[in-house]
Design a protein around this motif. Structure first.
Motif, PDB file in Angstrom:
ATOM      1  N   PRO A  31       0.839  -1.215   0.000  1.00  0.00           N
ATOM      2  CA  PRO A  31       0.000   0.000   0.000  1.00  0.00           C
ATOM      3  C   PRO A  31       0.869   1.259   0.000  1.00  0.00           C
ATOM      4  N   TRP A  32       1.343   1.641  -1.159  1.00  0.00           N
ATOM      5  CA  TRP A  32       2.357   2.684  -1.276  1.00  0.00           C
ATOM      6  C   TRP A  32       1.942   4.033  -0.688  1.00  0.00           C
ATOM      7  N   THR A  33       0.673   4.375  -0.743  1.00  0.00           N
ATOM      8  CA  THR A  33       0.265   5.711  -0.289  1.00  0.00           C
ATOM      9  C   THR A  33      -0.239   5.720   1.151  1.00  0.00           C
ATOM     10  N   GLU A  34      -0.278   4.564   1.803  1.00  0.00           N
ATOM     11  CA  GLU A  34      -0.745   4.526   3.185  1.00  0.00           C
ATOM     12  C   GLU A  34       0.385   4.842   4.156  1.00  0.00           C
ATOM     13  N   PHE A  35      -0.006   5.145   5.401  1.00  0.00           N
ATOM     14  CA  PHE A  35       0.947   5.434   6.485  1.00  0.00           C
ATOM     15  C   PHE A  35       1.908   6.559   6.103  1.00  0.00           C
ATOM     16  N   GLY A  36       1.358   7.573   5.439  1.00  0.00           N
ATOM     17  CA  GLY A  36       2.168   8.724   5.062  1.00  0.00           C
ATOM     18  C   GLY A  36       3.174   8.429   3.972  1.00  0.00           C
ATOM     19  N   GLY A  37       2.941   7.352   3.208  1.00  0.00           N
ATOM     20  CA  GLY A  37       3.877   7.008   2.128  1.00  0.00           C
ATOM     21  C   GLY A  37       5.194   6.469   2.637  1.00  0.00           C
ATOM     22  N   ILE A  38       5.190   5.861   3.832  1.00  0.00           N
ATOM     23  CA  ILE A  38       6.453   5.468   4.468  1.00  0.00           C
ATOM     24  C   ILE A  38       7.189   4.388   3.680  1.00  0.00           C
ATOM     25  N   TYR A  39       6.441   3.554   2.940  1.00  0.00           N
ATOM     26  CA  TYR A  39       7.094   2.502   2.151  1.00  0.00           C
ATOM     27  C   TYR A  39       7.784   3.099   0.924  1.00  0.00           C
ATOM     28  N   LEU A  40       7.171   4.091   0.330  1.00  0.00           N
ATOM     29  CA  LEU A  40       7.816   4.776  -0.795  1.00  0.00           C
ATOM     30  C   LEU A  40       9.040   5.553  -0.335  1.00  0.00           C
ATOM     31  N   LEU A  41       8.993   6.067   0.880  1.00  0.00           N
ATOM     32  CA  LEU A  41      10.158   6.765   1.420  1.00  0.00           C
ATOM     33  C   LEU A  41      11.350   5.818   1.551  1.00  0.00           C
ATOM     34  N   GLU A  42      11.084   4.552   1.858  1.00  0.00           N
ATOM     35  CA  GLU A  42      12.164   3.575   1.940  1.00  0.00           C
ATOM     36  C   GLU A  42      12.698   3.246   0.546  1.00  0.00           C
ATOM     37  N   ILE A  43      11.820   3.145  -0.442  1.00  0.00           N
ATOM     38  CA  ILE A  43      12.281   2.949  -1.817  1.00  0.00           C
ATOM     39  C   ILE A  43      13.152   4.136  -2.239  1.00  0.00           C
ATOM     40  N   HIS A  44      12.724   5.343  -1.892  1.00  0.00           N
ATOM     41  CA  HIS A  44      13.507   6.539  -2.198  1.00  0.00           C
ATOM     42  C   HIS A  44      14.891   6.450  -1.562  1.00  0.00           C
ATOM     43  N   ARG A  45      14.963   5.971  -0.315  1.00  0.00           N
ATOM     44  CA  ARG A  45      16.256   5.897   0.392  1.00  0.00           C
ATOM     45  C   ARG A  45      17.234   4.978  -0.316  1.00  0.00           C
ATOM     46  N   ILE A  46      16.788   3.799  -0.727  1.00  0.00           N
ATOM     47  CA  ILE A  46      17.715   2.815  -1.288  1.00  0.00           C
ATOM     48  C   ILE A  46      17.963   3.023  -2.780  1.00  0.00           C
ATOM     49  N   LEU A  47      17.200   3.919  -3.418  1.00  0.00           N
ATOM     50  CA  LEU A  47      17.347   4.136  -4.852  1.00  0.00           C
ATOM     51  C   LEU A  47      18.393   5.223  -5.109  1.00  0.00           C
ATOM     52  N   ARG A  48      19.268   4.973  -6.041  1.00  0.00           N
ATOM     53  CA  ARG A  48      20.323   5.913  -6.402  1.00  0.00           C
ATOM     54  C   ARG A  48      19.727   7.179  -7.041  1.00  0.00           C
ATOM     55  N   PRO A  49      20.279   8.375  -6.803  1.00  0.00           N
ATOM     56  CA  PRO A  49      19.814   9.554  -7.539  1.00  0.00           C
ATOM     57  C   PRO A  49      19.851   9.293  -9.044  1.00  0.00           C
ATOM     58  N   GLY A  50      18.762   9.602  -9.716  1.00  0.00           N
ATOM     59  CA  GLY A  50      18.642   9.278 -11.131  1.00  0.00           C
ATOM     60  C   GLY A  50      18.096   7.890 -11.381  1.00  0.00           C
ATOM     61  N   GLY A  51      17.888   7.113 -10.293  1.00  0.00           N
ATOM     62  CA  GLY A  51      17.366   5.761 -10.424  1.00  0.00           C
ATOM     63  C   GLY A  51      15.881   5.751 -10.746  1.00  0.00           C
ATOM     64  N   PHE A  52      15.389   4.595 -11.180  1.00  0.00           N
ATOM     65  CA  PHE A  52      14.016   4.471 -11.668  1.00  0.00           C
ATOM     66  C   PHE A  52      13.179   3.600 -10.737  1.00  0.00           C
ATOM     67  N   TRP A  53      11.924   4.034 -10.530  1.00  0.00           N
ATOM     68  CA  TRP A  53      10.942   3.214  -9.833  1.00  0.00           C
ATOM     69  C   TRP A  53       9.858   2.833 -10.819  1.00  0.00           C
ATOM     70  N   VAL A  54       9.636   1.519 -10.969  1.00  0.00           N
ATOM     71  CA  VAL A  54       8.711   0.995 -11.967  1.00  0.00           C
ATOM     72  C   VAL A  54       7.535   0.333 -11.257  1.00  0.00           C
ATOM     73  N   LEU A  55       6.324   0.709 -11.642  1.00  0.00           N
ATOM     74  CA  LEU A  55       5.115   0.146 -11.052  1.00  0.00           C
ATOM     75  C   LEU A  55       4.193  -0.346 -12.152  1.00  0.00           C
ATOM     76  N   SER A  56       3.750  -1.605 -12.015  1.00  0.00           N
ATOM     77  CA  SER A  56       2.681  -2.098 -12.876  1.00  0.00           C
ATOM     78  C   SER A  56       1.614  -2.709 -11.984  1.00  0.00           C
ATOM     79  N   GLY A  57       0.372  -2.498 -12.343  1.00  0.00           N
ATOM     80  CA  GLY A  57      -0.723  -2.910 -11.475  1.00  0.00           C
ATOM     81  C   GLY A  57      -1.405  -1.690 -10.889  1.00  0.00           C
ATOM     82  N   PRO A  58      -2.430  -1.895 -10.060  1.00  0.00           N
ATOM     83  CA  PRO A  58      -3.195  -0.769  -9.518  1.00  0.00           C
ATOM     84  C   PRO A  58      -2.289   0.280  -8.900  1.00  0.00           C
TER      85      PRO A  58
END
Length: 601
Positions: free
Chosen positions: A273-300
């Motif tokens: 649930p990427w947008t729940e809990f203040g987006g805390i899971y996406l914040l972790e993806i942001h942390r481990i992703l290199r600047p200029g890195g890509f986040w790919v989502l398929s599905g709802p």
């Protein structure tokens, strides 16, 4: 300027002659006391060395010339119920932990008095795994005897059972035409996947790791991530196939990876649930992703206009979810990079000025300012704040890091942030491992053949062992101790993969998942904290039957390790190092294939 005391008054010093007599007396007293203690230590030395290994701390750096002695040990067989035992993610213990944000699926290691000190058996009918590259498409059913995915996901073509084998056609929830066609479309959207720009990736909610398996053929090394479960055994399927994978979940703790490391992150209907809990899971993806890195989502909610009817929802609800996701990503300095059909791609900003807006006290998410290190990722709680990349790092963004394979041998910028790290140290390490590997292959000719696919370097420095075998048909999970110098960012900057871990605990994987375990001085470094018996039992748990270990250790430990290994049904031989030094030896061991004589409980 005169020195002053804490009250600001000038300090006065006695003259040298007045200090000489007391100093002389003190020196003589200390010498006598040291001599007395030395006599006690020497008389007790033999008794201490003969203590049980579980009670013995590590030797000092100036290790004794006498080898460590251990009492005879023996290990019973675990019950057959423990054939898929994962101590720190054990379903039998889940009821002890909360269900909020799926906390029970995170690591919860048993206390020492509840540890199992038995040998984990293989399933009945276990066979040596099918070898790479055939294993990518098939495995023995009896090695991973779980039908849940086959029955529940049969319409999605994840895998199917035929006779004694599972076959992996490359299907998935979001790629009914096969994973190859899915990745082809992704490459059209992200040209950087084809020219060596993107080298490392992470797949959250990986299924049976078909996406990561397909990317291997395209020169991209993926960590496939999924939690332990009762029925699906996703990570075990992945590793049985010879595809890199690890047990894990984004829940309340950071993932065990450094910040700014992966070039790409992927979620194919992974149900996070990427947008729940203040987006805390996406914040972790942001942390481990290199600047200029890509986040790919398929599905709802991607492609909600055409897909909403199959998601048991309304088009308005899905549009709202997509708008919320887009707004959250924008606030984290992501930009929509490309989008077509079921796939949407966002790119993390390489311009740190984007984060200046977070100085606004009303901005969300705020900058992290709690003192937590960006790379701290071993039992480190997730925080609802954004980790801003270090502005001093000019060559670590995806747009500036060398392309693969050049980046493997270029000194990473972040090495200067490690203790004693420098370009000279990096080059020396690379040179050292090219010599070592040549020697290892003479001792263990199976390296470089189909017999070895899944490899773990249990205590790496800069990933030198993995770099030396990069042209062999294998992959290496580089492990950096959570108590050692943090060199894992350097490993990732080279285009290799790895994880943090504490070897006083069980590793996040299923039994029988590695063909080769390599360690270099691990017991010398960690035996003061970790029970040697436990570490060796854990190595036995994760090592495949007929798999190998290369144990490079001080002479102090080698014979003791060999004694314990024999009781685990390993066959070992002691060899010289490449330079034949007396203080260090190499122990080559092979785990025997055996079957349980115990009945299931």
């Amino acid at each position: 300027m005169k020195n002053k005391d804490k009250d600001g008054k000038p300090l006065s010093y006695p003259d040298k002659s007045s200090r000489m007599v007391p100093m002389t007396i003190m020196f003589l007293v200390l010498c006598g006391f040291s001599f007395y203690l030395g006599g006690i230590f020497c008389s007790e030395k033999d008794r201490i060395v003969s203590n049980d290994v579980a009670k013995t701390g590590s030797p000092s750096k100036e290790v004794s010339s006498s080898p460590l002695q251990v009492k005879s040990v023996s290990f019973t067989e675990c019950s057959a119920d423990y054939q898929d035992y994962t101590p720190c993610t054990d379903p039998k213990r889940w009821k002890k932990y909360g269900t909020h944000r799926l906390t029970f699926l995170e690591r919860h290691c048993p206390p020492i008095f509840e540890r199992k000190d038995c040998l984990v058996p293989p399933p009945d009918g276990y066979k040596p795994p099918i070898r790479w590259p055939k294993s990518k498409n098939e495995c023995w059913y009896r090695n991973v005897p779980y039908d849940w995915i086959n029955k529940q996901k049969s319409n999605q073509n994840w895998l199917r059972k035929e006779g004694e084998k599972f076959l992996f056609p490359g299907g998935g929830t979001m790629f009914p035409k096969g994973v190859g066609a899915y990745v082809d479309l992704m490459q059209d959207l992200i040209p950087e996947m084809q020219d060596g720009t993107i080298r490392t990736a992470i797949d959250t909610g990986c299924g049976v790791a078909s996406w990561g398996g397909d990317l291997l053929d395209r020169g991209i090394l993926t960590v496939s991530l999924a939690p332990r479960d009762n029925h699906e055994a996703q990570v075990q399927f992945a590793l049985e196939r010879g595809i890199p994978a690890i047990l894990g979940i984004i829940s309340t703790q950071r993932l065990p990876f450094p910040s700014n490391s992966f070039d790409m992150a992927h979620c194919s209907r992974c149900l996070i649930p990427w947008t729940e809990f203040g987006g805390i899971y996406l914040l972790e993806i942001h942390r481990i992703l290199r600047p200029g890195g890509f986040w790919v989502l398929s599905g709802p909610p991607v492609n909600y206009e055409n897909r909403w009817r199959g998601w048991n929802t309304t088009v308005e609800e899905q549009k709202s979810d997509y708008d919320k996701l887009q707004e959250l990503l924008t606030s984290m300095c992501f930009k929509l990079y490309n989008k077509k059909d079921d796939i949407a791609v966002w790119q993390k900003s390489v311009d740190n000025s984007c984060y200046d807006k977070l100085t606004n006290p009303d901005a969300y998410p705020p900058k992290c300012d709690d003192g937590t290190e960006p790379d701290a990722a071993w039992y480190t709680p997730l925080r609802p704040c954004i980790v801003v990349p270090n502005p001093k790092l000019k060559k670590s963004a995806l747009t500036t890091v060398p392309k693969w394979p050049e980046r493997l041998s270029v000194t990473p910028e972040r090495i200067s942030y490690t203790p004693s790290g420098s370009s000279n140290a990096f080059k020396h390490d690379d040179s050292k491992w090219s010599v070592r590997l040549k020697h290892y292959k003479s001792l263990l000719p199976a390296i470089g053949t189909e017999k070895i696919r899944n490899v773990m370097d249990m205590n790496t420095m800069y990933g030198g062992f993995a770099a030396a075998v990069v042209n062999d048909p294998l992959w290496v999970m580089n492990v950096v101790s959570s108590y050692a110098a943090n060199t894992l960012p350097v490993v990732y900057d080279r285009g290799l993969i790895g994880t943090y871990h504490d070897w006083c605990e069980a590793f996040s994987t299923y039994p029988r998942t590695y063909d080769l375990l390599h360690l270099d001085g691990l017991f010398t470094a960690e035996s003061h904290r970790c029970d040697m018996n436990f570490v060796l039992l854990e190595m036995d748990r994760i090592l495949r039957p007929n798999g190998y270990t290369i144990i490079r250790e001080s002479s102090y430990f080698v014979d003791a390790i060999s004694t314990i290994a024999k009781e685990m049904r390993w066959s070992c031989r002691k060899e010289e190092t490449e330079y034949g030094v007396e203080k260090e030896k190499v122990l080559i061991c092979q785990k025997k294939l055996w079957y349980s004589s115990n009945k299931s409980l």
